[in-house]
Structures are given as structure tokens and as C-alpha cells.
Design a protein around this motif. Sequence first.
Motif: not given
Length: 560
Positions: A69-78
Motif C-alpha cells: 500500500l505504501s508502494g515500497k519497492e521489493t527486491e527483484k527475484p531471480r
Amino acid sequence: MIADLTRRLNEAAEKMVKGDVKPTLPFDPFAIAQATSDFAMGLAMKPTDLMQVQVAAAQQWGQFWMGALSGKETEKPRDRRFAAPEWQDDVYYRAIRDAYLLASQQLRDVVALSKDSERNQAMVRFLLDQYLNAISPANFAATNPEVVKRTKETNGGNLVQGFAHLMEDIASGKGIVQRRTDPTAFEKGKTIAATPGEVVFENELFQLIQYTPTTAKVAAEPLLYVPPLVNRYYMIDLVPRQSLVKWLVDEGRTVFVISWVNPTEAHKDKGVGDYVTDGIGAAIGEVRKRTGQSPDLFAFCLGGTLVAIALAWLAAQKRADEVNSATLIGSLVDFADMRDWSAFVHEGHLAALEDHLESQGFIDSLELQRLFAAMRANDLIWSSVVNHYLLDRPAPPSDLLYWFEDGARIPAAFLKSYNRDLLLSNKLKEPAGFEVGGVPIDLAAITTPMLVIALKDDHVSAWEAVYRGARDISADFILGGSGHNAGVINPPAANKHGFWMNEKQPANASDWLASATRHEGSWWPTWIQWLTGNGSKKSVAARTIKDGIEPAPGRYAMMK
């Protein structure tokens, strides 16, 4: 087109009604039901553990929604399913992706609570993975950003044409997703399996191919390749830039290759022992007769297991000097750790498979392909679903996938013995636990210099299990990068994958890797150095072929 598809669908339906579909199954559905039932009952007996997982899951979902909901970017998975940039850059698609991955991990954590037998656990894990792979948001038109974009560009034409592809595949009677690669892109003997050579010997089990030399001098010791039975030999002779055979010939090696026959019902009673004696043994004898030298064997996957048996068989008869050295690539000699493959090594499945084999005399190549594809469903099934049925993309040319789909059958007697004696009972671990023609097989009796090469991302022969087998037979060891097939095809010019070496061989595979040295590029040149170090270091005039039966790849490689 619609009328033709309708006709073919009706023909497929008539075959099913008339009973043309095989009445037996190569697996036991009751064993699957029992495994899932045991898992559910076992889970019910652990309410505390289950509650802890549920509490942890609630916390994880709370953190997920706060971040989403906050638009926090997460790590891109392999994960190649989520390679499109929208999966990372667009908040909507990123949330869908992360929710799916989180739910998947939570379900796997629940399965991990099981204390059931390894085979039952493996069956439950396999079923769960098939379900999770199927429901990936990448597999649905509305939740895959590439499909949404493509649908807008074509005004839905991709979905209409994709549906036509689906109907065509169903009408073929072979099931869906038959177009992983362009089947017209290669032609055996011309663009693939095209290194010049001649068939110089044949019997009812194999043809022996000798390749035309390209250097004036060659190493004294010839090379003899033993492939697995499930696919044709030419994984090591793909297009010229990827051909291990061509590279070896250009390096000044005399190369021979076994090309197994594609068995029919007439081969029903050919067992493991026959392939060792009338296959590998006969090939060794022919190579020695033609060159005057004991060969360096090299083999892949099941071929390596057969080579290990053949070496012990020769040693038991005081004939070990008939082989100079042996290299086993991605091969198991200890089947105690089969990972998810243990799901299929179950008494119920083996009994069902034996009934199935009895009805036709062999296991069909299409059935084997479906099994291997299911173990790598995202790469070999669902990626094709997306490309052909949703994106309407033509199947790309791939020499490795062309080889993969050019499968071969396995005789009933061979598969029965292999499954029960080696996979289920692991008799190669026991001194004299397995016999070939009445000769006890003891791998500890092998004195031939051996090198074992494992592949780090191998989904068929886990590298840790291959490493333990190497220690058991006192072999040298190299760990190559990439997976079961791609890790073998690693020409030096590509400078890919890398490999690890370590002079020490501690008991634990992870300890070996922790202290190993990583090298860039291909393991091929290092292997050549090992062969040279275990050979006579002598050169002889190139061995020309004067009595060829027919040009490579030969009739057996062409058999349907």
C-alpha cells in the motif's frame, strides 16, 4: 481451419472411445492419494507447529500489505517468469508477483513440517509445486503484463490465434504444449549432429560412430562416449559452435560415440547387464581393435552409471586394463539422495509402471519427456503455454530443445532392473549387491583413474549426491556451473558458467564448495589436461576411416 480442427478433435475423441488410449498408467494414483492423506493426518497431529506457521504467516501478510500500500519497492527475484520490467516497476504487477511468491513459500513451509518418509514428502512437494507452478500470475492473460500489452497491440488477435494453437495441439492426440522449439530449424546430419564421421560397427543395441580427424597427429588414447538411453547421443554434437565432439576432434582426439538403438518390443528383455556387456563392453573391444589402445571413456547421466558398472565388471574379470580412464558427467552411483525424484521411486509407482511396461515392452519417449518436463514445469511447460497460447509467439529455434524432444524408448527389462535394483534398493552401494551376467559388481574394486563432473544447478542428479558418489569411488572431482544439460554444453569460446575445483575432498559437499576455487569459463580444457595427465602423452598419426558402414549420425539416430 476451424473445420479441420473440428475433424481432428472428433478423431481424437473417437480414439479415446474405442480404447486406443493405453489402459494402464505408468504411476499409481492410490500411492499419491495415500501420501497426501498421510501428510494431512500428520499435520493434524501437530497443532502447535501449525499454529506457529499460521502466526508467522499472519505477520508476513501484515508486512506485505503495509509495503504494497505504501508502494515500497521489493527486491527483484531471480525468476525468469517475472523478467518483464513491469513486474518490478509497476506497483500493481509487483504486488501480484510478491503476493504469489509469499503464498507459495508459506505453503512450502507447511509441507516442510511433515516428518513422513522422504518418498512421501517428495510426492507431496511435487504435487504442491505442480499446483503452484500452474497458478502463477504469469500464466494468465489478465495478470501478465506482457500478455496485456500484446493483447492491446493486436486487438486480441494473439488470444484468438493462441486458442487455435491450443485446439490444434489437443487434436494431435499428444497433449498440449508440443512446440517448445521450431522442429524445422534443424536437420540431423546437416545442421545438427553434423560433425563428419562414419558408423564403423553395429549390433542390435548400438551403432559405433568414429569421427573424421582434422589434425595430422592425435593423442594415442582414443575417446569413447557412452550416452544415456533416454535421449540420442548428439547432445554432445549440437550445432558446430556448441559441439563437444567437433571441439575434441579439433583438439587432436580420436572420438568414438555409442549411438543406442531406439528399442522396440523386440528389445523387451534387454536388461542393464545386456547394455553393459553387449553395449559398452562390445564398444570398448571394437575401439581397442581399431586403435590398438585402451580408450578413455566419458559418459553422461545414466550413461555414467552404466560405465561405473562396466568398470567394476571388467575389474572383477581382471580386465581393468581395457579402459585407460573414465569421466562421469552428471551421473549418480549412490541413489540415497534423489531429492524430488524420490517421489517416483515408490513401490506403488514401480508396480504400476511394470504393469504398464508389460503391455507394450518399453517406456515410450513421450511419457519420459512428460516426466522430465513436469520436473521443470516452468521452463518446459508453462513458458510454452504463455508463448504459444497467450502471446502467439513462434517457437524459437533451440538445438538443445530439439535434442531434448528427440527422445528414445527404454526396454522393459532394463527399466525394471534399474528402478528396483539401483533406484529403490541402491544395490551399487553394497559390495556385490548387483550382478551382471553372474559377475558381482563392486564399485570399490575399480582401479581405473576416474574423474566425476557434477553440475551446480542440476535438477536430475543433485551435485551433492554426485560428489558423495565421487568420494565413494575415489574419483577426482570438478563442479561445473549451470544445469543438467546446459552445463555439459559449455564451449570455451562462450566463456560461460565457470567451474569449481578443490584438491581436498571433505565428507560434506558444502564444505568442499566453501573451500573450492572458482574458475571462469569452461571446464572442457581442464578436462583435457586431466586426460593428458592420465594418458601416455604420446601422439600417433591421425586415424583415418577406411571401412565405414554409413555416414554419421547413422540409422539408429534417425529411428522413430
